[in-house]
Write an enzyme that holds these catalytic residues in place. Sequence first.
Site, PDB file in Angstrom:
ATOM      1  N   ASP A  84       0.840  -1.194   0.000  1.00 15.18           N
ATOM      2  CA  ASP A  84       0.000   0.000   0.000  1.00 15.18           C
ATOM      3  C   ASP A  84       0.873   1.241   0.000  1.00 15.18           C
ATOM      4  O   ASP A  84       1.988   1.237   0.546  1.00 15.18           O
ATOM      5  CB  ASP A  84      -0.896   0.033   1.248  1.00 15.18           C
ATOM      6  N   MET A  85       0.361   2.314  -0.564  1.00 17.26           N
ATOM      7  CA  MET A  85       1.100   3.576  -0.605  1.00 17.26           C
ATOM      8  C   MET A  85       1.572   3.993   0.784  1.00 17.26           C
ATOM      9  O   MET A  85       2.694   4.468   0.964  1.00 17.26           O
ATOM     10  CB  MET A  85       0.207   4.655  -1.211  1.00 17.26           C
TER      11      MET A  85
END
Length: 572
Positions: free
Chosen positions: A405-406
């Site tokens: 995930d970012m």
Amino acid sequence: MIHFFKKPVSHIALPAKFTYPFHYTPHPLCVLAAEEVKKYIASREEWQEELALGKMFGVLVVLQETSDATDKAKEESTEAKSRIGYLAAFSGNLAGKNRHPYFVPPVYDLLQPQGFFKMEEERISAINIRINELEHSTSYLEAKEKREVETEQAQAELSQAKKELKAAKESREIRRRSPSGISEEEQVALIRESQYQKAEYKRKEKYWKKRLEEREAEVNRFKDEIEQWKAERKERSAALQQKLFGEFRMLNAKGEVKDLYTIFEETVRKVPPAGAGECALPKLLQYAYLHQLKPLAMAEFWWGNSPKNEIRHHGYYYPSCKGKCEPILQHMLQGVEVDENPLLSSTHQEEEPEIVYEDEWLVVVNKPAGMLSVPGKAEERDSVYHRLKKKYPDATGPMIVHRLDMATSGLLLVAKTKEVHQHLQAQFAARSIKKRYTAVLDGVITGAEKTTTMEKATLPFGRTGRIDLPLCLNPLDRPRQIVSREHGKEAITEYRIIGESEKHTRIAFYPLTGRTHQLRIHAAHPEGLGCPILGDELYGRKADRLYLHAEYIEFRHPISGKILRIQKEADF
């Protein structure tokens, strides 16, 4: 409906721009407003049982222009004064109503007794009752039972008749093959016998066909009537929905008006989802525009228990939903200067992902929190892929083997050739790659003494457990995922508690599957650990970062065949 703060707020700077509704930190004025609303909600004892089931509330800080002058002063001049206040709203209905003092009214009151919605809803309810009566009527049930009984009887009799025909045919063949032979008269008699038996079977078959057709017709008389009522219900429901969404005429700051059908026809889904226009923020903006109040900032918070599938925590702030609200708010915020989406800002322009391991076939990098693994739809956005593509221009294939995930930091596996990429992907598919994440949870886990299938050598210390909650995308609120036993894909996480304090839990996660937001949901969901990861603004509440780090990865090297064990500890 405007409320003025009970505490002095003149020392608090006003926001420069309006809140970006889908990713924000609540402005201090919104926090103060929300606290006042929470006190009011808590004072309404008659609502508490319903509110315990969970509901979203919203506040909108507004600027009100007022004229404050004596009659004498008015003759000479008018002193314009601005007052800061706030509006409050709830999503949907509350206590069977959508109008309550203290909260702004709905954009359109579909619960008004003499309104077309309630009247047509009563007609549709009457149709539902009629359908239910027909489906459970004695005559209909008896007709279906007779059809089933006689269908079985017909099948049994015809099956027996076929066996008898076959046996008679075999008997005639034996007689024809008699060593002594048969006479011409006997041969004729056998033919007549065969013809008669076949004709009898055809008569029996015809009888049962006619009989079953009559039974089917009896059943179909009921089914046809039921289908007619259902068709009318569908037609009325569609017409009601269309008329209803036409009544939701949404304003924006420019004074422009669009109904929900016009707004959503520009989207992929084309048709507004159920409940569109009834969320808190659209109600708040509509009221503000109607009463010439300038929107300054917004916040929405959850009250009560979490829903069964989604994850909501009591008192936490949440962004507006994407499926229902994004198209509406894109229209309603026209003419308002809105903050930029913080996710679009490049926070690591000067920072290169750290190379933790490299050889001529692959690379393992330490991805910073806040950097994308791959660019996604917005190809121009910065990502690990972009950085490494520049660093290794001769690399072939997709390069990025898996994603983080970012907001998650940690080890990311990158292939320099297409063949190595395929080999590593196959290891992921076979679940032979082992990963460990470190996280800090926003709370202390209770009841964590769960069984685990992991070997003791793998988890030498602390309490351990296993979470098995299937996950799928929430289509009305991307990119959020939900727990769904019906539609979700298998998602399994094992964990070990490393340490605890009064407010936080440090934990190691061992994902056995790789679903989107798996660790975040398994931590936050009530059926998981019930403690969101610190800084998880999708399923918990915001902090300076998401405290989740992929610190260990173990895999077989595609070329040498050796097992590689790579570790990079978290910096938190």
